[in-house]
Design a protein around this motif. Structure first.
Motif, PDB file in Angstrom:
ATOM      1  N   GLN A  30       0.558  -1.269  -0.156  1.00  0.00           N
ATOM      2  CA  GLN A  30       0.063  -0.096   0.043  1.00  0.00           C
ATOM      3  C   GLN A  30       1.049   1.324  -0.021  1.00  0.00           C
ATOM      4  O   GLN A  30       2.194   1.176   0.581  1.00  0.00           O
ATOM      5  N   LYS A  73       1.953   5.170   0.994  1.00  0.00           N
ATOM      6  CA  LYS A  73       1.661   5.954   2.309  1.00  0.00           C
ATOM      7  C   LYS A  73       0.441   6.712   2.525  1.00  0.00           C
ATOM      8  O   LYS A  73      -0.023   7.151   1.566  1.00  0.00           O
ATOM      9  N   GLY A 129      -1.156  -3.949   6.192  1.00  0.00           N
ATOM     10  CA  GLY A 129      -1.308  -2.342   5.753  1.00  0.00           C
ATOM     11  C   GLY A 129      -2.661  -2.330   5.200  1.00  0.00           C
ATOM     12  O   GLY A 129      -2.947  -0.966   4.736  1.00  0.00           O
ATOM     13  N   TYR A 182      -4.544   2.157   4.823  1.00  0.00           N
ATOM     14  CA  TYR A 182      -4.840   2.272   3.567  1.00  0.00           C
ATOM     15  C   TYR A 182      -6.407   2.787   3.335  1.00  0.00           C
ATOM     16  O   TYR A 182      -6.548   3.701   2.724  1.00  0.00           O
TER      17      TYR A 182
END
Length: 261
Positions: free
Chosen positions: A177, A179, A204, A208
């Motif tokens: 993903q 940032k 992640g 996200y």
């Protein structure tokens, strides 16, 4: 082989198990359609020529363009097969070889994985952005573009969504993903496919998804229970899941037809 021998208890057993773990490209290379044309092409990258495979329906124009982004082994027969399949769905499909700066994808998978780690991240991103521009300017295209990536390529699909405001759709299969602070830059519609057993990548997801919601970005997120990372790769018998792969593919194609024609 040493690790496998330890796990199985003997070298003989390790040798019998090894073929089940290795990718079988013979199955992927079997895709064929009389309705598409396939050619090797090149275009100017950030620092040299980029190699790619271009596939498209025969005798058709005004096609939406799709960049197909390979896994961490390079543009191997499996991803070329995926590129052909995308063309058979009615798109101008470009399978880019990210390892072009090193002369192209080697036959040795281990060498391919090694070279992926040596890519210049900024130049690699520019090479893919230029690939999208190549499709937008293609005589048989309609100027609309999308991308789909797998594993390493899934992460790249997310990066392209962040860095290309003209991208209309991005589909990431079990990809890293972006940032959270970069998510507001996304203009494309996003589709995310994850294997339920893929704990490392799935870690992640919450951040996200929260960022996508906060930025009011059009997205769809699917987690396929009981399947692992690389469930779309039909050359990997230990990973491939036919049911999940077919469903994810149809969802991907439906998105592209809605967004780029």
């Amino acid at each position: 082989m040493k690790k496998l021998a330890i796990l199985t208890g003997s070298t003989a057993l390790a040798l019998s198990v090894l073929p089940m773990l290795e990718n079988n490209y013979a199955s992927a290379a079997g895709f064929h359609s009389e309705d598409i044309s396939v050619e090797n092409v090149s275009y100017a990258g950030a620092d040299g020529e980029m190699k790619a495979v271009l596939a498209k329906p025969k005798n058709k124009k005004n096609l939406g363009g799709v960049v197909v982004i390979h896994e961490n082994r390079g543009l191997n027969p499996h991803i070329i097969d995926v590129t052909k399949r995308m063309a058979a769905e009615g798109f101008l499909a470009l399978g880019i070889d990210a390892l072009s700066p090193f002369g192209g994808t080697p036959a040795d998978e281990d060498k391919g994985r090694e070279l992926i780690g040596k890519l210049d991240a900024d130049k690699n991103l520019q090479n893919y952005l230029k690939g999208l521009e190549y499709l937008r300017k293609h005589k048989d295209g309609n100027g609309k573009t999308a991308c789909v990536g797998f594993c390493w390529g899934g992460g790249m699909a997310n990066k392209l969504a962040v860095n290309d405001p003209n991208l209309m759709a991005a589909v990431a299969y079990y990809g890293a993903q972006p940032k959270a602070e970069d998510v507001p830059k996304i203009k494309a519609s996003i589709m995310l496919h994850y294997g339920g057993l893929d704990e490392r990548i799935n870690a992640g997801i919450p951040a996200y998804e929260q960022a996508l919601k906060a930025s009011h970005i059009n997205y769809k997120l699917y987690i396929y229970d009981g399947v692992n990372h690389a469930f779309n790769n039909d050359t990997s018998p230990t990973r491939y899941n036919e049911t999940a792969a077919k469903l994810a593919w149809q969802r991907t194609v439906d998105l592209f037809k809605a967004k780029i024609g």
